[in-house]
Scaffold this active site. Sequence first.
Site, short mmCIF file in Angstrom:
data_model
loop_
_atom_site.label_atom_id
_atom_site.label_comp_id
_atom_site.label_asym_id
_atom_site.label_seq_id
_atom_site.Cartn_x
_atom_site.Cartn_y
_atom_site.Cartn_z
N TYR A 54 -4.96 -10.41 10.59
CA TYR A 54 -6.36 -9.90 9.43
C TYR A 54 -7.00 -10.64 9.39
CZ TYR A 54 -1.73 -9.01 6.10
OH TYR A 54 -0.86 -8.26 5.32
N GLU B 19 1.02 -1.47 0.54
CA GLU B 19 -0.26 -0.18 0.26
C GLU B 19 0.62 1.57 0.23
OE1 GLU B 19 0.21 -2.07 2.57
OE2 GLU B 19 0.29 -1.57 4.25
N GLU C 257 -3.63 -4.28 9.38
CA GLU C 257 -4.33 -5.40 8.38
C GLU C 257 -5.38 -5.67 9.15
OE1 GLU C 257 -3.03 -5.70 5.87
OE2 GLU C 257 -0.65 -4.81 6.09
N ASP D 193 8.61 -9.46 9.52
CA ASP D 193 7.88 -10.37 8.91
C ASP D 193 7.46 -11.22 9.37
OD1 ASP D 193 8.30 -8.06 7.24
OD2 ASP D 193 10.38 -9.49 5.93
N HIS E 2 -6.41 0.01 2.95
CA HIS E 2 -5.25 1.59 3.31
C HIS E 2 -4.92 2.13 3.54
CE1 HIS E 2 -2.93 -2.76 5.23
NE2 HIS E 2 -2.39 -3.07 4.18
N HIS F 215 -8.27 -4.04 -1.03
CA HIS F 215 -7.02 -3.69 -0.01
C HIS F 215 -6.60 -2.51 0.12
CE1 HIS F 215 -5.74 -6.35 3.37
NE2 HIS F 215 -4.88 -5.83 3.00
N GLU F 216 -5.42 -2.42 -0.79
CA GLU F 216 -4.95 -1.97 -0.67
C GLU F 216 -4.85 -0.39 -0.59
OE1 GLU F 216 -2.01 -2.93 0.18
OE2 GLU F 216 -2.41 -5.26 -0.43
#
Length: 629
Positions: A397, A287, A334, A389, A315, A311-312
């Site tokens: 999510y 994003e 998320e 990460d 953001h 979704h992006e």
Amino acid sequence: MALAALFITACTTKTESLIRRPVIAHDSHSYANPELVRVRHLNLDLNIVFEQQSIQGTAVLSIEQYGHDAKQLILDSKALQIDETEVSADGVKYREARFSIGASDRTLGAPLRIDIAPDTKFVKIRYSSDPTATALQWLAPEQTADKQHPFLYTQSQAIHARSWIPLQDSPGIRVTFEARIHVPAGMKAVMGATAMNNCGNPDDCRFVMEQPIPPYLIALAVGDLAFHSTGPRTGVWAEPSVVGKAAAEFSDMEKMLEAAEKLYGPYRWNRYDVLVMPPSFPFGGMENPMLTFATPTVIAGDKSLVSLIAHEMAHSWSGNLVTNATWSDFWLNEGYTVYIERRILEELYGKRRAEMEAALGYQELQDELKSNPAPDQILHVDLTGRDPDDGATQIPYEKGALFLGQIEAAFGRPRFDTYLKDYFDHFAFQSITTAQSMAYMKSHLFDAKPKEPKAGEPPVALRKVDVSRLGVDEWISQPGLPATAILPVSDAFQAVDLAAAEWLKNQKIKTSQINISQWSTQEWLHFLHSLPQTLSPANMHRLDAEWHFTETGNDEILSQWLLMAVRNRYEPAWPALETFLETVGRRKYVKPLYDALDRKHAIAIYDKARPMYHPITQNTIDALLAAKK
Ligand code: BES
Ligand code: ZN
């Protein structure tokens, strides 16, 4: 942390913000000392040197000091070569300053300490990035769609910005920036920022980001890029041969933006463009503000995978406008985004589609809960000493989205919509902790009193909600799902379940109510998912003969089918499997495939495919294969 403790932390934050020194949540993934000195603005002047796989240039950091005790500016850096550091009080006269680089950690990189004086307001760093920089992928022409020019792109989330810019790399420390990028002739630079010219002269591509953003959103790509408009505020960047297809696939973007604005308030980032990446891009989407980076695997030809764009885009509110303060608060980015993504899908494509997407998400969540230990199943997760990460599982999510869905159900959609809109206004351009977000929810939703009616208007009745029954503490700090969770159901999928059962019994589906020719991608995905993991060779052949999964142009369906093919040793699909793994670097697809392959076969394919992958995917698969017996 228990909810009571979360609220107390939030209150402390509030009183402290009255003094000038900003309160910044402690971030175990940064070496920076923001309580003493903070970077507020970056001025970048960077050369993109493909021959050396290196970004080289200067970064001028505008800093703000709190008191006189700083003495050093501590930055995050990872594999950066630092040539010279200078300091200045006025941004005109610079003098050389001493610097030192501390011990390097595999994940965090090394602290870069620069001596500053009490009057220092600008710090200039001359540096270059290393070919091993974890944010960067340098692609040879053969690795691009058009095979004419090389390609470079950055992926800064979670803590990779430090591998191409020396800065305070914590999502709690927002910066504005301006950049001048020098690229080879015939190429174009794009950034997640406002372009100040059309980059027609490769020595003069200028960008400005006026809104303060967290460093993980700083993004750059360089390649042979063309643009195709999809509306007044939206458009697509891609290699020339891809841009037309991409623009057709994403032609609903303008409508998506309008739907999101109607729900959550104005879009605050001027433009919303998408850059379609080469196929090795390790994620589905990223994003980056004003310029989402997206995998080409979502171009299915029928818009069936555009939930990724929703979704992006979502953001732009949850994540880019209101940002997780630390990576432990990642679910604030998320979970809220998945919830909003499905609201956008519902506005554009209806409830049935949104329900299917939610049901698919819930399936992924169940799988993820099975493969993660209890401490990683909580929303406010502890990532100290780990690579952030690793926190990017489906749990923040999908569990996050289910949590918000439950709050919505309890308070009613209109009230929750108003609440969220206010939330984004209230925290706009701030980075917040789980504690802050929950304190706001308590005061503005759980404990909210009806507004005083205006003269002549009837009083507004608020639905009484027994907040104790929502299990808020359980959602945030307990593993698994609370018993009170409202689980997604999809009527469409019930029909698919019937079809799958019938096929398993008769190898045919002939029920008149089930019209397979009308099935969407989501129904096919559910169909494949609902078949048993182990299928006979005859059944694998029959499935493929009837529906040609091995030849599908839809990568989401293909990756799922290939997984079934590997698990069931269905050899006719192996050439397709090899081609897929040698061209697509999206981690979500390739990781389960390497995981399912036997070690010998996995290594044989990986030997060929590895150079094509981004360092992030390489690291994931290196570790996976090292652990494989
Ligand atoms: N911001 C994430 C990608 C990300 C997360 C990058 C953590 C690095 C660390 C992005 O918004 C995202 O969630 N992408 C998903 C797609 C989405 C449709 C769920 C992906 O890449 O799979
Ligand atoms: Zn996301």
